[in-house]
Each structure stands twice: as C-alpha cells, then as structure tokens.
Scaffold this motif. Sequence first.
Motif, PDB file in Angstrom:
ATOM      1  N   THR A  35     -26.597   3.071 -52.172  1.00 24.65           N
ATOM      2  CA  THR A  35     -25.512   2.077 -52.100  1.00 24.65           C
ATOM      3  C   THR A  35     -25.168   1.751 -50.661  1.00 24.65           C
ATOM      4  OG1 THR A  35     -24.592   3.152 -54.026  1.00 24.65           O
ATOM      5  CG2 THR A  35     -23.206   1.515 -52.975  1.00 24.65           C
ATOM      6  N   LEU A  36     -25.122   2.796 -49.853  1.00 22.34           N
ATOM      7  CA  LEU A  36     -24.778   2.601 -48.454  1.00 22.34           C
ATOM      8  C   LEU A  36     -25.834   1.735 -47.759  1.00 22.34           C
ATOM      9  CD1 LEU A  36     -22.345   3.668 -47.004  1.00 22.34           C
ATOM     10  CD2 LEU A  36     -23.677   5.611 -46.246  1.00 22.34           C
ATOM     11  N   ALA A  37     -27.095   2.028 -48.064  1.00 21.97           N
ATOM     12  CA  ALA A  37     -28.178   1.237 -47.478  1.00 21.97           C
ATOM     13  C   ALA A  37     -28.019  -0.229 -47.886  1.00 21.97           C
ATOM     14  CB  ALA A  37     -29.524   1.789 -47.927  1.00 21.97           C
TER      15      ALA A  37
ATOM     16  N   LYS B 198     -32.042   8.614 -43.471  1.00 17.08           N
ATOM     17  CA  LYS B 198     -31.411   8.801 -42.153  1.00 17.08           C
ATOM     18  C   LYS B 198     -29.892   8.732 -42.318  1.00 17.08           C
ATOM     19  CE  LYS B 198     -34.805   6.601 -39.035  1.00 17.08           C
ATOM     20  NZ  LYS B 198     -35.366   7.738 -38.345  1.00 17.08           N
ATOM     21  N   LEU B 199     -29.429   7.841 -43.198  1.00 16.99           N
ATOM     22  CA  LEU B 199     -27.984   7.700 -43.407  1.00 16.99           C
ATOM     23  C   LEU B 199     -27.392   8.997 -43.941  1.00 16.99           C
ATOM     24  CD1 LEU B 199     -27.915   4.150 -45.075  1.00 16.99           C
ATOM     25  CD2 LEU B 199     -27.068   4.734 -42.796  1.00 16.99           C
TER      26      LEU B 199
ATOM     27  N   PRO C 178     -23.593 -11.191 -45.829  1.00 23.95           N
ATOM     28  CA  PRO C 178     -22.478 -10.354 -46.322  1.00 23.95           C
ATOM     29  C   PRO C 178     -22.748  -8.850 -46.237  1.00 23.95           C
ATOM     30  CG  PRO C 178     -23.709 -11.228 -48.179  1.00 23.95           C
ATOM     31  CD  PRO C 178     -24.378 -11.749 -46.937  1.00 23.95           C
ATOM     32  N   ASP C 179     -23.382  -8.371 -45.157  1.00 21.52           N
ATOM     33  CA  ASP C 179     -23.489  -6.917 -45.005  1.00 21.52           C
ATOM     34  C   ASP C 179     -22.560  -6.469 -43.877  1.00 21.52           C
ATOM     35  OD1 ASP C 179     -25.140  -6.266 -42.407  1.00 21.52           O
ATOM     36  OD2 ASP C 179     -26.131  -7.989 -43.318  1.00 21.52           O
ATOM     37  N   LEU C 180     -22.274  -5.157 -43.848  1.00 23.73           N
ATOM     38  CA  LEU C 180     -21.254  -4.657 -42.924  1.00 23.73           C
ATOM     39  C   LEU C 180     -21.600  -4.891 -41.459  1.00 23.73           C
ATOM     40  CD1 LEU C 180     -20.324  -1.312 -44.688  1.00 23.73           C
ATOM     41  CD2 LEU C 180     -18.804  -3.220 -44.242  1.00 23.73           C
TER      42      LEU C 180
ATOM     43  N   LEU D 119     -17.867   4.428 -41.665  1.00 20.77           N
ATOM     44  CA  LEU D 119     -18.355   3.810 -42.903  1.00 20.77           C
ATOM     45  C   LEU D 119     -19.424   4.681 -43.566  1.00 20.77           C
ATOM     46  CD1 LEU D 119     -18.364   0.166 -41.606  1.00 20.77           C
ATOM     47  CD2 LEU D 119     -16.931   1.047 -43.445  1.00 20.77           C
ATOM     48  N   ILE D 120     -20.254   5.319 -42.740  1.00 23.88           N
ATOM     49  CA  ILE D 120     -21.307   6.173 -43.303  1.00 23.88           C
ATOM     50  C   ILE D 120     -20.688   7.405 -43.982  1.00 23.88           C
ATOM     51  CG2 ILE D 120     -23.310   7.623 -42.772  1.00 23.88           C
ATOM     52  CD1 ILE D 120     -23.917   5.728 -40.437  1.00 23.88           C
TER      53      ILE D 120
END
Length: 417
Positions: A163-165, A177-178, A225-227, A252-253
């Motif tokens: 989801t984060l990716a 890596k995240l 629309p990405d962070l 955010l991570i």
Amino acid sequence: MTTDTLTRDPASTVPLSQMDVSDPKLFQSDTIGSYFTRLRREDPVHYCPESAYGPYWSVTKFNDIMQVEVNHQTFSSESKLGGITLQDMQSGEASLELEMFIAMDPPKHDAQRKAVSPAVAPSNLVLLEPIIRERAGFILDSLPVGEEIDWVDRVSIELTTMTLATLFDFPWEERRKLTRWSDVATATPETGVVSSFEQRREELLDCAQYFKGLWDKRANEPPKPDLISMMVHSPATRDMPYLEFLGNLILLIVGGNDTTRNSISGGVLALNQNPAEYRKLMADPGLIPKMIPEIIRWQTPLTHMRRTALMDAEIGGKKIRKGDKVVMWYLSGNRDDEVIDRPNEFIIDRPNSRHHLSFGFGVHRCMGNRVAELQLRIIWEEILKRFSKVEVVGAPERTLSNFIRGFTRLPVKLRGH
Ligand code: HEM
C-alpha cells in the motif's frame, strides 16, 4: 487473583513514587497492563522523577489524555523541545535532527499537513481500493493452506508495504526497502534491527538519497496523485530544507507501515484469543467495518505520544511545570472503564467502537486513519472469502519497544473452507 500472585506482581508492590512504566521489556512481555490499571486507579497523572528517559509525567486516563491532546498551545510537539516520544528526538546519540510535521506546532504544522493530506483523502482512497484489494488477494492466494507460516512477514508486512509503495508510486520491485527503512527509523541498537545509531543514521541517509532521486524526477513531470509528486508541487512543501524533506518522508513511511502492520497481526491474535468473537465474525462478515476500529483500539499500535509543557498547567489536579515531559499513554486510556464499557474485552460488534485513542486527537490526529482502516477492512473481507480460520499455532513474539506495540513473529496455519 490469589494473594500469592498479588504479592508477586511487581505492578502491585512497587511504591508509586518509584513506578516507571517506560521499560520496553514490560511491553515486550505484555505485562504493562497491570501497571496502567494501578496508575488509573491510584495516581492517574503520575510523576516519575527518574528513568532512562529522564523525569516524565504519565497521563493514563482517557479524558485527561484528551485534555492534553486538544491544548497544543500549552503542550507542544516541537522536535527541538524533545518531540513526540518519551525518547527525546534531538538529544545524544539517538539524534537525527529530522524535521517532520508530527513534531511541529501550528502554524507550520498545519501548512505541511495540508499539503500532503489530499493523498489520503476519501476521493483518492476510492481509487486506491481496487488496487489494494487485488494485491491483498494476490498475497493471500500465494499462501500455503495447512502449513505453519509467519503471518507477520507473509501477510502483515507485505500488504502494508504494498500500500505504501502505491501511495508513493515507489518502484515496485524495490518496495521492501520501505519496510527496512520503517524498521530502521524506530530502531535502537537493543532491538537488534541496527547495531548502532551510526548505522541507523547511514541507512536513513540512503533512504533520503533514494527519495531525493524520485523527488527530482517527479519535479520534472506533471503533478500526479502520489505523495512525492504532491510534496514536490505544493508551495507549502516544495522548498523544504533537506532534513525536513527526509523527516516528512520517514513520518509517512513509519506512520503508514508499522502501525497498520501490527493491527493486522493483532487482529488475528485477538480473534484467536476470543473464539466466540471469531465465530460471530464467520457467521456475519458484515460485522467487519465495526470490528476494524475495535482491533485498532485493542492493539493500540502506538502506545503513546509525548508533549512538552510550554507553560505551567494543571492536569487531573496535578501541577505540571513549564518544560515538563508529558506522556499520553493511549494504551492505558483505551482500557479506561470510565469511558469505555468493558474495556478489557474484545467485542467485534461493540457499539461506538470508533471512540478510542489509538489515532490520537486534536491537530495531530492521525492523517492516515482512513487508509489504515481501508486496508484492514479489505484484508479481512478477502481472508473470510478464502479461509475458515487463520489459526495461531505458537506463541507470538512481540516488539521490544515502549512506543511501537507490535509483533516480530506470529506463527499461524490457514484452514480452508
Ligand atoms: C499521526 C496512529 C496509520 C500517517 C498519528 C498519531 C497517531 C497515529 C497516534 C499522532 C496523533 C496525535 O498526536 O494526536 C496511527 C495508527 C495507525 C496509523 C494506530 C494504524 C492503525 C497511518 C497511516 C498513515 C499515517 C496508514 C499514512 C499513510 C500519519 C501522519 C501523522 C500521523 C502523517 C501526523 C499527523 C499530524 O501530525 O498532523 N498516527 N496511524 N498513519 N499518522 Fe498515523
């Protein structure tokens, strides 16, 4: 409880004046609960004069915590004063000198939060939902039925990382890596995740370097629309100093990774420890949306947030002095029976289940709460479609931390329908 157990339980025998709830081992062994029960009953706003983190106040009741949360004029989150955790953010060898809006006071906080919040707004989540659902299904379909697996690694970490990716539009093959950076950001050498603060610093600088590459690339592309794209193109964030940029990324991570991950694992454990609730869920999957906030209350993935008093103040009749460290123990407030009915029970159809402290309150209230709930809802919907039970088959291993309340391992076996 017998008298014998009572006399052995250190939570009931240690003099209040010496009670220190900051020891990470109390959280790892999951024995912290009885300390908080005693504090709520006998000394709800408690001063600890000496600890590994210096002197601090513990605020343990729901309403007192709210009083601190809503008064950011008196209780500051500013990193230079120590920030938002018991462990001061900018002192000694643990220092990273990072700037992030969770550790800023208004008005700077408000401007930066406003710049990134559209990425997790309901309109964007509608777009995200089918992607998360497809990925959740993909993860679950790849799992073996009837064999022991580690739920933390195979499902909780994988799903939240994916989801984060997606939120960052991060290169797909490198998404783990995240996970690593999230683990490193909150690690101390005792956890074994890093061997020294120096190593942590170096790895986080690699993280910054990597994101700097993505940042430069997105700066030359039209807004998306990405962070990262949002931060690059927003006037409030585009000229951010380097350490501030790194700080907000790490926020955010970590915000989006550890917390949701541990709620996914915590929910599986809670349902196994409460088989009647598991049966209720199997009989009526329509209960999932109500169950999710109950899982988040039950788990309380962040045990606390900390503030620093900017002036003398009073909480629960106690005099707080300017400069004092004030810790809001969400884990304790979420078990306060003056506000939550039967707080020590896990009840998946609890009325008013959103009334909990796990996301904080006030100006810093969690920005990603809807993303977190969305992921948890989807994963449970997809689990119920595929398996009759996610059965815990061994003891969970918990994180050594007084901040992150989570799991490093949860052995399970999946049962088919
Ligand atoms: C802030 C908890 C998921 C991003 C916070 C705070 C808490 C929290 C306690 C501080 C609130 C306060 O000081 O009053 C949680 C929990 C989660 C979760 C329990 C999952 C179950 C997420 C996700 C994201 C996220 C998925 C991002 C995608 C943030 C950010 C802040 C924040 C950016 C700072 C907000 C501010 O300072 O204005 N979260 N969080 N969180 N969270 Fe979360």
